[in-house]
Design an enzyme around this catalytic site. Structure first.
Site, PDB file in Angstrom:
ATOM      1  CE1 TYR A 135     -75.415  -8.850 -30.873  1.00 20.53           C
ATOM      2  CE2 TYR A 135     -73.387 -10.104 -30.600  1.00 20.53           C
ATOM      3  CZ  TYR A 135     -74.264  -9.126 -30.158  1.00 20.53           C
ATOM      4  OH  TYR A 135     -73.987  -8.427 -29.003  1.00 20.53           O
ATOM      5  CG  ASP A 230     -68.389  -9.909 -37.399  1.00 19.62           C
ATOM      6  OD1 ASP A 230     -67.371 -10.360 -36.846  1.00 19.62           O
ATOM      7  OD2 ASP A 230     -69.365  -9.432 -36.780  1.00 19.62           O
ATOM      8  CE  LYS A 258     -67.666 -14.623 -30.261  1.00 19.69           C
ATOM      9  NZ  LYS A 258     -68.484 -14.715 -29.077  1.00 19.69           N
TER      10      LYS A 258
HETATM   11  N1  PMP Z   1     -69.479 -10.262 -34.237  1.00 21.23           N
HETATM   12  C1  PMP Z   1     -69.770 -11.562 -34.149  1.00 21.23           C
HETATM   13  C2  PMP Z   1     -69.867 -12.379 -35.397  1.00 21.23           C
HETATM   14  C3  PMP Z   1     -69.990 -12.149 -32.905  1.00 21.23           C
HETATM   15  O1  PMP Z   1     -70.289 -13.443 -32.824  1.00 21.23           O
HETATM   16  C4  PMP Z   1     -69.894 -11.344 -31.741  1.00 21.23           C
HETATM   17  C5  PMP Z   1     -70.122 -11.917 -30.355  1.00 21.23           C
HETATM   18  N2  PMP Z   1     -70.784 -13.090 -30.267  1.00 21.23           N
HETATM   19  C6  PMP Z   1     -69.573  -9.996 -31.886  1.00 21.23           C
HETATM   20  C7  PMP Z   1     -69.368  -9.481 -33.150  1.00 21.23           C
HETATM   21  C8  PMP Z   1     -69.437  -9.110 -30.690  1.00 21.23           C
HETATM   22  O2  PMP Z   1     -68.313  -9.477 -29.957  1.00 21.23           O
HETATM   23  P1  PMP Z   1     -68.194  -9.129 -28.401  1.00 21.23           P
HETATM   24  O3  PMP Z   1     -69.226  -9.913 -27.698  1.00 21.23           O
HETATM   25  O4  PMP Z   1     -66.787  -9.513 -28.064  1.00 21.23           O
HETATM   26  O5  PMP Z   1     -68.411  -7.664 -28.287  1.00 21.23           O
END
Ligand code: PMP
Length: 420
Positions: A135, A230, A258
């Protein structure tokens, strides 16, 4: 909750909070302290969700709270350059080898969206490759369905996403070098970027073999595309070097979120200077944000990362999580349940063999987790409300808390699997 549903779709501002998979009613929280969450009815929970990953120090860390409070008194947003954003950028650049330049945004979604745009601008190519089960936020072109077996191109996975927006996104299964080779042979010359989670942790915890990650980096480099790691979850969670350190990778770009925001809305993308210099105002790739580099958010991130860079916290997190996971696994001997972990992330997987690809996750196992979630809540344990989500341990979790949680979790699993 009912009142909230009248004015907010589903009563939530992010869908998984609605408890749709696990049933029951979401508990509305009003306070966090260390490893604990308190709901509006006065119940206390040991928190294994950690706001989905940012809270590596636990809730309301005294140093973070005092720095943020001081900053709020000085001003919440200026819309100018500040020393704070420089300090956080400098700290990240000095600890993460692959990052020479970095830019801050306000979420992980924005970080990924911007990283892909700059990769396309740099390479002059359009095609991107992602992996089933990873994701990367909810940007239109990343909401794509996976096929079965081989590469698929651009089937939107959400209503409201035009096919034209996902047509340049290919999807492959994780953990399969043969399919990788085949894909790169056929599409390598059109590929702008490959994006993969540092450790896929949004669809179970699908820890990849180092050989797969290294092969992927090599193939990406050979065809002139960029590798985007990512690390929204794994950045400063696995350690100061995140998954790049774990796998000894040198991605061209890394996305963060995060932990680097210390609980405030922060994302970032960074990497090779020659790529990042394509960004406006230096280059032709446009990217901007009213609250990007927000001083309060930068202060929370900076205070958190400064505490982490002393090195001790990661060692402690790793050893207490490993002890907890071993304890769980021992108490679950004989049952078809695996507890898998890396650093302070763990996942309870209700199947006999650990999956490394999304299509090997058994939905019956996920349902087994979903059935015990409410029982754990009733015993004061807050795990993320879906069997696909991973759990996080924070610096505020003590051995005693973890031992007690292990007993409750194993008793609940024994009872639930024994009932069948
Ligand atoms: N990339 C990864 C690997 C994630 O885990 C997440 C959110 N869980 C995102 C992108 C998107 O981040 P956000 O919810 O802060 O938009």
């Amino acid at each position: 909750m009912q009142a909230s549903k009248a004015v907010i779709p589903g009563g939530v501002n992010s869908p998984v909070r609605a408890f749709k998979s696990v049933g029951g009613t979401p508990r509305a929280m009003m306070r966090g302290q260390g490893a604990w969450l308190y709901d509006i009815d006065g119940n206390r929970y040991l928190d294994f969700c950690g706001s989905w990953g940012p809270l590596i120090l636990g809730h309301t860390d005294a140093d973070v709270v005092s720095a943020v409070t001081e900053q709020i008194r000085r001003g919440m947003t200026f819309g100018t350059v500040t020393e704070l954003e420089f300090n956080l950028a400098d700290l990240i650049v000095s600890h993460v080898d692959a990052v020479e330049k970095i830019r801050f945004v306000s979420s992980g979604t924005e970080a990924v969206m911007s990283a892909i745009r700059v990769a396309r601008g740099f390479t002059g190519r359009d095609l991107i490759l992602k992996f089933d089960g990873c994701y990367h936020g909810h940007a239109d072109h990343l909401l794509v369905k996976a096929g079965s077996g081989s590469a698929t191109f651009g089937q939107p996975s959400s209503a409201g996403v035009p096919r034209a927006f996902t047509g340049q996104t290919a999807v492959l299964p994780l953990d399969d070098e043969e399919l990788l080779e085949e894909f790169f042979q056929q599409n390598g010359d059109k590929l702008a970027a490959v994006i993969i989670e540092g450790v896929p942790a949004n669809n179970g915890l699908l820890i990849q073999r180092p050989e797969f990650m290294i092969r992927l980096q090599k193939l990406t480099r050979e065809c002139g595309a960029l590798l985007i790691l990512d690390e929204v979850i794994t950045g400063f969670r696995l350690g100061l070097q995140g998954a790049t350190g774990h796998y000894q990778l040198k991605p061209d770009l890394i996305t963060f979120g995060k932990v680097i925001g210390g609980g405030m809305p922060v994302g970032a993308f960074g990497g090779r200077a020659d790529v990042m210099e394509k960004l406006s105002p230096l280059g032709p790739v446009y990217q901007a944000g009213t609250l990007s580099g927000n001083p309060v958010a930068m202060t929370a991130g900076l205070t958190t990362l400064r505490k982490l860079t002393d090195g001790q916290i990661y060692d402690q997190l790793k050893s207490k999580t490993a002890a907890f996971v071993d304890d769980l696994q021992k108490q679950l001997t004989g049952l078809p349940v695996q507890v898998v972990s890396i650093a302070s992330i763990f996942w309870i997987c209700f199947q006999p063999n650990l999956p490394r690809a999304a299509d090997r996750i058994e939905s019956s196992g996920i349902e087994k987790f979903n059935r015990i979630h409410g029982h754990l809540l009733d015993q004061g344990l807050y795990l993320p409300p879906s069997g696909y989500e991973v759990c996080f341990v924070s610096a505020a979790h003590t051995e005693e808390m973890l031992n007690d949680a292990a007993d409750k979790i194993t008793r609940t699993i024994h009872r639930s699997l024994g009932d069948q």
